[in-house]
Motif scaffolding. Structure first.
Motif, short mmCIF file in Angstrom:
data_model
loop_
_atom_site.label_atom_id
_atom_site.label_comp_id
_atom_site.label_asym_id
_atom_site.label_seq_id
_atom_site.Cartn_x
_atom_site.Cartn_y
_atom_site.Cartn_z
N LEU A 26 0.29 -1.39 -0.23
CA LEU A 26 -0.05 0.02 -0.03
C LEU A 26 1.02 1.04 0.01
N GLY A 27 2.40 1.34 0.77
CA GLY A 27 2.74 2.16 0.91
C GLY A 27 3.60 2.38 -0.55
N ALA A 28 3.95 2.50 -1.07
CA ALA A 28 4.26 1.94 -2.42
C ALA A 28 3.55 2.01 -3.53
N SER A 29 3.48 3.26 -4.43
CA SER A 29 2.98 4.31 -4.92
C SER A 29 3.37 3.51 -6.34
N LEU A 30 2.36 4.24 -7.84
CA LEU A 30 3.12 3.93 -9.17
C LEU A 30 4.11 4.46 -9.62
N ARG A 31 4.14 5.46 -8.65
CA ARG A 31 5.35 6.98 -9.07
C ARG A 31 6.76 6.28 -8.89
N ASP A 32 6.43 6.07 -7.52
CA ASP A 32 7.30 5.24 -6.77
C ASP A 32 8.00 4.17 -7.02
N LEU A 33 7.41 2.92 -7.76
CA LEU A 33 7.39 1.92 -8.29
C LEU A 33 8.64 2.51 -9.62
N GLU A 34 7.99 3.28 -10.84
CA GLU A 34 7.87 3.78 -11.53
C GLU A 34 9.77 4.07 -11.49
N GLU A 35 10.13 5.03 -10.00
CA GLU A 35 11.05 6.03 -10.13
C GLU A 35 12.10 4.75 -9.53
N ALA A 36 11.52 3.28 -8.93
CA ALA A 36 12.42 2.30 -8.84
C ALA A 36 13.05 1.35 -9.64
N THR A 37 12.53 1.22 -10.70
CA THR A 37 12.21 0.76 -11.64
C THR A 37 13.22 0.76 -13.01
N GLY A 38 12.81 2.28 -12.87
CA GLY A 38 13.01 2.78 -14.59
C GLY A 38 12.37 2.62 -15.47
N MET A 39 10.69 1.98 -15.43
CA MET A 39 10.17 1.83 -16.43
C MET A 39 9.44 2.71 -16.40
N HIS A 40 8.37 3.12 -17.24
CA HIS A 40 7.46 3.24 -17.39
C HIS A 40 6.08 3.20 -17.47
N PRO A 41 4.70 3.95 -17.32
CA PRO A 41 3.89 2.99 -16.94
C PRO A 41 3.34 1.96 -18.12
N GLY A 42 3.28 2.43 -19.46
CA GLY A 42 3.31 1.86 -20.35
C GLY A 42 3.95 0.67 -20.36
N SER A 43 5.42 0.55 -19.76
CA SER A 43 6.03 -0.60 -19.82
C SER A 43 6.03 -1.84 -18.43
N LEU A 44 5.51 -1.21 -17.38
CA LEU A 44 5.09 -1.74 -16.38
C LEU A 44 4.09 -2.42 -16.87
N TYR A 45 2.44 -1.91 -17.34
CA TYR A 45 1.64 -2.35 -17.57
C TYR A 45 1.87 -3.34 -18.61
N ARG A 46 2.45 -3.40 -19.44
CA ARG A 46 2.57 -4.47 -20.04
C ARG A 46 3.08 -5.33 -20.20
N ALA A 47 4.22 -5.32 -19.11
CA ALA A 47 5.12 -6.57 -18.63
C ALA A 47 4.18 -6.88 -16.96
N PHE A 48 3.68 -6.16 -16.94
CA PHE A 48 2.90 -7.14 -15.22
C PHE A 48 1.64 -7.18 -15.22
N ARG A 49 0.94 -6.41 -15.94
CA ARG A 49 -1.11 -5.80 -16.05
C ARG A 49 -1.11 -5.21 -15.72
N SER A 50 -0.48 -5.47 -13.46
CA SER A 50 -1.27 -3.94 -13.13
C SER A 50 0.12 -3.91 -11.86
N LYS A 51 0.36 -3.25 -10.68
CA LYS A 51 0.72 -3.16 -9.57
C LYS A 51 0.65 -4.24 -8.77
N GLU A 52 -0.65 -4.63 -8.74
CA GLU A 52 -1.07 -5.88 -8.15
C GLU A 52 -0.02 -7.04 -8.92
N GLY A 53 -0.23 -7.45 -9.85
CA GLY A 53 0.37 -8.72 -10.86
C GLY A 53 2.20 -8.12 -10.48
N LEU A 54 2.78 -6.81 -10.51
CA LEU A 54 3.95 -6.99 -10.26
C LEU A 54 5.11 -7.04 -8.93
#
Length: 227
Positions: A26-54
């Motif tokens: 809950l404490g990790a936002s999508l923006r946090d995940l983008e910064e941590a992984t270096g991936m854009h939102p679209g790439s994260l979605y294509r790879a893992f479908r959602s925050k839950e998937g990641l």
């Protein structure tokens, strides 16, 4: 022709693991995940479908890379299984659950943190169960070998004792996360070993436990901070 993948999945999952360990699901936002992984939102979605998937993928990777690795080093491969059980406990606070900075509090174990938080993220319950079952199975293996070597009482109930050690270990990891001192954690570890009929650690056992902890620390370095 599809676009070539330019990101490394192992590195992405390692970065996600570190973030989720520190902040939880809950404490990790999508923006946090983008910064941590270096991936854009679209790439994260294509790879893992959602925050839950990641998060599910990160927990699966943690179980495979960290939980199974610790169980193998301390519980399955230890020459002295009782010393291995002890070092499985003590390495969680003597060397920490990952290569964090000394200036930062140990964020603890992703599996344990997720188990505590799982009522808010029920989709990861299967991953939590798999990780806990891996640890319990490792305890059972070590206890069986210890009983066969007459290091523990012949009447020891392996299944019951493995479940008890799992509960004590998870409780200890919660205390590690809360900043409890090593002296108290070592006393808890002594109590856990006493509960299965093991004597207080001898100098030889302490040395073996320390060697196993060092092996785990080397494993952390080789995995390039994947915890």
């Amino acid at each position: 022709m599809g676009r070539k993948q330019v990101w490394d999945q192992d590195e992405v999952l390692a970065s996600a693991m570190r973030l989720f360990r520190r902040r939880g699901y809950l404490g990790a936002s999508l923006r946090d995940l983008e910064e941590a992984t270096g991936m854009h939102p679209g790439s994260l979605y294509r790879a893992f479908r959602s925050k839950e998937g990641l998060f599910s993928a990160a927990l699966d990777a943690y179980n495979e890379r960290v939980v199974e690795g610790r169980v193998r080093v301390h519980l399955r491969d230890a020459e002295d299984p009782v010393a291995g059980i002890r070092s499985f406990f003590t390495s969680a606070f003597d060397t920490g659950m990952g290569p964090e900075s000394e200036s930062e509090p140990d964020p603890g174990c992703l599996l344990t943190n997720t188990a505590v938080e799982s009522f808010t993220v029920p989709h990861v319950t299967p991953g939590v169960r798999r990780g806990l079952e891996t640890i319990e199975s490792g305890f059972a293996d070590a206890l069986t070998r210890a009983r066969a070597q007459r290091l523990l009482p012949a009447e020891l109930d392996v299944e019951e004792s493995a479940a008890q050690l799992l509960a004590l270990y998870q409780g200890l990891l919660v205390l590690v996360r809360s900043g409890t001192g090593a002296a108290k954690l070592r006393t808890i570890t002594d109590g856990a070993l006493a509960s299965i009929g093991a004597r207080k650690a001898t100098a030889k056992q302490a040395a073996q436990a320390n060697q196993a902890a060092q092996a785990t620390q080397a494993m952390h370095a080789n995995q390039e901070e994947q915890r």
